[in-house]
Design a protein around this motif. Sequence first.
Motif, PDB file in Angstrom:
ATOM      1  N   ARG A   1      -6.126  13.257 -10.536  1.00  0.00           N
ATOM      2  CA  ARG A   1      -7.495  13.739 -11.049  1.00  0.00           C
ATOM      3  C   ARG A   1      -8.352  12.972 -10.088  1.00  0.00           C
ATOM      4  O   ARG A   1      -9.789  13.812  -9.943  1.00  0.00           O
ATOM      5  CB  ARG A   1      -7.604  13.271 -12.423  1.00  0.00           C
ATOM      6  CG  ARG A   1      -8.890  13.553 -13.064  1.00  0.00           C
ATOM      7  CD  ARG A   1      -9.267  12.956 -14.421  1.00  0.00           C
ATOM      8  NE  ARG A   1      -8.264  13.153 -15.322  1.00  0.00           N
ATOM      9  CZ  ARG A   1      -7.443  12.151 -15.776  1.00  0.00           C
ATOM     10  NH1 ARG A   1      -7.959  10.766 -15.465  1.00  0.00           N
ATOM     11  NH2 ARG A   1      -6.542  11.986 -16.612  1.00  0.00           N
ATOM     12  N   GLN A   2      -8.405  11.871  -9.604  1.00  0.00           N
ATOM     13  CA  GLN A   2      -9.572  11.301  -8.767  1.00  0.00           C
ATOM     14  C   GLN A   2      -9.090  11.301  -7.281  1.00  0.00           C
ATOM     15  O   GLN A   2      -9.995  10.752  -6.462  1.00  0.00           O
ATOM     16  CB  GLN A   2      -9.660   9.648  -8.986  1.00  0.00           C
ATOM     17  CG  GLN A   2      -9.857   9.347 -10.723  1.00  0.00           C
ATOM     18  CD  GLN A   2      -9.820   7.989 -10.944  1.00  0.00           C
ATOM     19  OE1 GLN A   2      -9.804   7.150  -9.942  1.00  0.00           O
ATOM     20  NE2 GLN A   2      -9.805   7.593 -12.150  1.00  0.00           N
ATOM     21  N   ASN A   3      -8.349  12.459  -7.020  1.00  0.00           N
ATOM     22  CA  ASN A   3      -8.072  12.321  -5.469  1.00  0.00           C
ATOM     23  C   ASN A   3      -7.463  11.081  -4.812  1.00  0.00           C
ATOM     24  O   ASN A   3      -8.196  10.979  -3.540  1.00  0.00           O
ATOM     25  CB  ASN A   3      -8.856  13.265  -4.695  1.00  0.00           C
ATOM     26  CG  ASN A   3      -8.576  13.863  -3.558  1.00  0.00           C
ATOM     27  OD1 ASN A   3      -7.466  14.420  -3.335  1.00  0.00           O
ATOM     28  ND2 ASN A   3      -9.682  14.098  -2.584  1.00  0.00           N
ATOM     29  N   ARG A   4      -6.744  10.638  -5.343  1.00  0.00           N
ATOM     30  CA  ARG A   4      -6.241   8.930  -4.910  1.00  0.00           C
ATOM     31  C   ARG A   4      -4.573   9.131  -4.426  1.00  0.00           C
ATOM     32  O   ARG A   4      -4.080   9.826  -5.071  1.00  0.00           O
ATOM     33  CB  ARG A   4      -6.744   7.618  -5.632  1.00  0.00           C
ATOM     34  CG  ARG A   4      -8.399   7.704  -5.678  1.00  0.00           C
ATOM     35  CD  ARG A   4      -8.556   6.556  -6.665  1.00  0.00           C
ATOM     36  NE  ARG A   4     -10.050   6.315  -6.730  1.00  0.00           N
ATOM     37  CZ  ARG A   4     -10.739   5.330  -5.897  1.00  0.00           C
ATOM     38  NH1 ARG A   4     -10.068   5.118  -4.802  1.00  0.00           N
ATOM     39  NH2 ARG A   4     -11.954   5.361  -6.070  1.00  0.00           N
ATOM     40  N   ASN A   5      -4.287   8.253  -3.829  1.00  0.00           N
ATOM     41  CA  ASN A   5      -2.771   8.054  -3.519  1.00  0.00           C
ATOM     42  C   ASN A   5      -2.115   7.461  -4.907  1.00  0.00           C
ATOM     43  O   ASN A   5      -2.543   6.758  -5.620  1.00  0.00           O
ATOM     44  CB  ASN A   5      -2.619   7.349  -2.223  1.00  0.00           C
ATOM     45  CG  ASN A   5      -1.297   7.652  -1.737  1.00  0.00           C
ATOM     46  OD1 ASN A   5      -0.612   8.547  -1.940  1.00  0.00           O
ATOM     47  ND2 ASN A   5      -0.807   6.720  -0.749  1.00  0.00           N
ATOM     48  N   PHE A   6      -0.895   7.636  -5.098  1.00  0.00           N
ATOM     49  CA  PHE A   6      -0.015   7.162  -5.748  1.00  0.00           C
ATOM     50  C   PHE A   6       1.448   7.080  -5.199  1.00  0.00           C
ATOM     51  O   PHE A   6       1.810   8.156  -4.364  1.00  0.00           O
ATOM     52  CB  PHE A   6      -0.026   7.976  -7.110  1.00  0.00           C
ATOM     53  CG  PHE A   6       1.102   7.585  -8.049  1.00  0.00           C
ATOM     54  CD1 PHE A   6       0.938   6.502  -8.679  1.00  0.00           C
ATOM     55  CD2 PHE A   6       2.428   8.250  -8.181  1.00  0.00           C
ATOM     56  CE1 PHE A   6       1.976   6.134  -9.988  1.00  0.00           C
ATOM     57  CE2 PHE A   6       3.308   7.759  -9.183  1.00  0.00           C
ATOM     58  CZ  PHE A   6       3.164   6.761  -9.834  1.00  0.00           C
ATOM     59  N   VAL A   7       2.105   5.882  -5.235  1.00  0.00           N
ATOM     60  CA  VAL A   7       3.283   5.894  -4.514  1.00  0.00           C
ATOM     61  C   VAL A   7       4.221   5.296  -5.635  1.00  0.00           C
ATOM     62  O   VAL A   7       4.060   4.421  -6.297  1.00  0.00           O
ATOM     63  CB  VAL A   7       2.971   4.706  -3.351  1.00  0.00           C
ATOM     64  CG1 VAL A   7       4.350   4.247  -2.601  1.00  0.00           C
ATOM     65  CG2 VAL A   7       2.059   5.095  -2.298  1.00  0.00           C
ATOM     66  N   VAL A   8       5.476   5.589  -5.248  1.00  0.00           N
ATOM     67  CA  VAL A   8       6.770   5.259  -6.178  1.00  0.00           C
ATOM     68  C   VAL A   8       7.684   4.366  -5.130  1.00  0.00           C
ATOM     69  O   VAL A   8       7.775   4.973  -4.121  1.00  0.00           O
ATOM     70  CB  VAL A   8       7.502   6.304  -6.678  1.00  0.00           C
ATOM     71  CG1 VAL A   8       8.967   5.580  -7.282  1.00  0.00           C
ATOM     72  CG2 VAL A   8       6.275   6.679  -7.878  1.00  0.00           C
ATOM     73  N   LEU A   9       8.207   3.188  -5.383  1.00  0.00           N
ATOM     74  CA  LEU A   9       8.923   2.248  -4.423  1.00  0.00           C
ATOM     75  C   LEU A   9      10.194   2.054  -5.235  1.00  0.00           C
ATOM     76  O   LEU A   9       9.923   1.361  -6.427  1.00  0.00           O
ATOM     77  CB  LEU A   9       8.376   1.141  -3.782  1.00  0.00           C
ATOM     78  CG  LEU A   9       7.096   1.146  -2.931  1.00  0.00           C
ATOM     79  CD1 LEU A   9       5.735   1.047  -4.025  1.00  0.00           C
ATOM     80  CD2 LEU A   9       7.166   0.064  -2.058  1.00  0.00           C
TER      81      LEU A   9
END
Length: 392
Positions: A179-187
């Motif tokens: 929604r905020q055009n930010r990054n999201f990462v799964v490790l």
Amino acid sequence: MLTDSPRDISLKPRILIADDSRIVRATLIKRIEGMFEFREALDGEQAWEMLLIDPSIRVVISDLTMPKLDGYGLLSRIRNSKISRIRNMPVVVVSGSDEQAERDRAKAAGATDLITKGMSTGQLLSRLDILSKLISTQNEFERGLEALVQHTDTNQHIVLPSPEAWQEQAEGMRTNAIRQNRNFVVLTACIGLKHVELDAYPALPPSSVVNAIGQLLHRTVRQTDCVARTGEIEFTIATGSIHFDSARNFAERVCRAIAHANLIKDGQMALIASCGVVSITEYAGETMETERSLAAMRVTAKERALLGLHNAITGVIGTQEELLLKQGGHLSDIDVNTVVPVADGEVDLSIDLATLLRWIKEGKEDQVLGHIGKLSSELQPLVDLLLKQYKT
């Protein structure tokens, strides 16, 4: 040969400069003194002796051509050392040439970074600062792991979130990031145990080691992140609003620290820590929400971690590493300077403004041009403010 005394301890990181040229050593010292302490070595042999007796050295700066033991020989001794403090030491190679062949050979020999003698003082200090902090963080992580394993007390252990609780929190983070055009990462980190002379699939490590790793991960991640134990040898972390390179660097530190910590008493056995990493930036241009769902990201991260584990690799497995391993290649074949193109009209969230500005300073204009839209949009408010100030 000087040795450390109790009064010789300083809060400044200590750099070892190995070069047979007095002028080169004096020039480097002039540029780093004030921010770093330093030691001097006239050749690779003397540098090696200093590394053995001085545990306070954090980074090595080495010339490639030296008498007695050249830079390549010094790198070989460092990377094959049985002492983890030395084996993991960042080594910056100084070269008077900017030829790619020499850079490739130095990297293949184990150099952490390669700088030319014409590099600016600001760039040099910045790189040394990053490397010294990186090794300090990894050392702290290793010591923490050892202490947790040795003083295991289940009554004092933090209870990690259940996979279900992790799923709920991570889904909220992912939704907000989109929604905020930010990054999201799964490790996803998978831990294995293998015999040092065998390349077979790693066995299960002791439960005390796996438990200790979970405890330290919980204490290490940011409060806004979420970590859970999602399998017998598996931990999964969700992190948002972070530059992708930062997430990779964190994963790399975790993997190296786990592998190098003194957790296994059998000298013939070694820990393998492989971390699969996936970011929503990989799905640029995808129209189907399911393609970048949390479930899909978890599957990808786990597949990459297991791929690394099957290949007995300690380190991060991302898009490039996955493709290369599936094709039967080696991670050393990856060009770390390769920029993955972004689909037209999409913003690559993994590249931030600071990175783009750093690339400009380093003369990497070709890489910056691929992200010129983001650079323009990020700087426009500043330009507007300056124009407004100028008019008034």
